[in-house]
Design a protein around this motif. Structure first.
Motif: not given
Length: 247
Positions: A74-82
């Protein structure tokens, strides 16, 4: 019996946060909360990012990451942008298979895949992948068992547990000799504060940080969590930190 050690609170401004120093057998571990379920650990010459999230600018004051732990897709764990905004060319990524499949491998020094129960010595630190999942186990679960990882990281003889997105599962309750725990509590994605307090009171870490506590109805009542833990197991130290500087 669990070893006793001193915990020093150092007030250093960083996105509105303080930083904590955990004394280990030979040197301190510096803990810097970043946002939600994201934090930075510094120990000797090793810097670890856990679930980098919220934009690369939040990490500008931090040492470059030697190691990044990612718990789930999920994006709050795997945040590709960050991740893409950080220079991770010399960084080892540790992730479950479901995350590793989504990562551009050429951007990192290496990617090490761990599944639930796997243990590896990585950059001098013992890292164990722990199950994290929702109850009851259903086919449409937001967090099915086996997809994501919680982690136990050992630094300087101290054990640091990161729950990832989970409920108060038997594997959490059965943990032993955890020195510092980071435990989630946000509905409807993980568990409520009562479940979290009950689990913490069972595995009894020396210090616990409620983190990852923003849900669909706002922030969870971490003061209630602290009171519940204090009533059941007063020997567990609850540390409340502001994981949401914009609130």
């Amino acid at each position: 019996m669990k070893k006793l050690y001193s915990l020093l609170l150092v007030m250093l401004p960083f996105w509105g946060f303080s930083q904590d120093l955990i004394q280990t057998d030979d040197q301190e571990v510096k803990i810097t909360p970043i946002l939600h379920g994201s934090l930075v650990l510094d120990y000797k010459d090793l810097t670890i990012y856990v679930d980098p999230y919220g934009g690369a600018e939040r990490f500008q004051s931090q040492n470059p990451a030697d190691l990044v732990l990612i718990t789930d897709i999920h994006g709050d764990h795997h945040n590709q942008e960050t991740l893409d905004g950080l220079d991770l060319s010399n960084t080892v990524i540790v992730a479950p298979q479901a995350v590793a499949e989504k990562l551009p491998a050429e951007k990192y020094k290496s990617i090490i895949v761990l599944g639930n129960g796997d243990v590896e010595n990585i950059l001098g630190s013992r890292i164990e992948a722990i199950p994290m999942y929702n109850l009851p186990e259903t086919e449409d679960s937001r967090h099915p068992k086996g997809r994501g990882n919680g982690y136990i990281v050992e630094l300087g003889g101290k054990s640091f547990y990161f729950s990832g997105d989970t409920e108060d599962i038997p594997e959490m309750r059965a943990l032993e000799n955890i020195d510092v725990a980071f435990v989630c509590m946000n509905l409807p994605f993980t568990m409520d504060v009562d479940q979290a307090a009950s689990a913490v009171s069972e595995f009894q870490p020396t210090v616990v940080y409620p983190y990852h506590y923003r849900g669909t109805n706002g922030l969870s009542d971490v003061e209630k969590f602290k009171n519940l833990v204090g009533e059941k197991t007063p020997g567990v130290e609850v540390r409340l930190r502001n994981w949401y500087p914009e609130n």
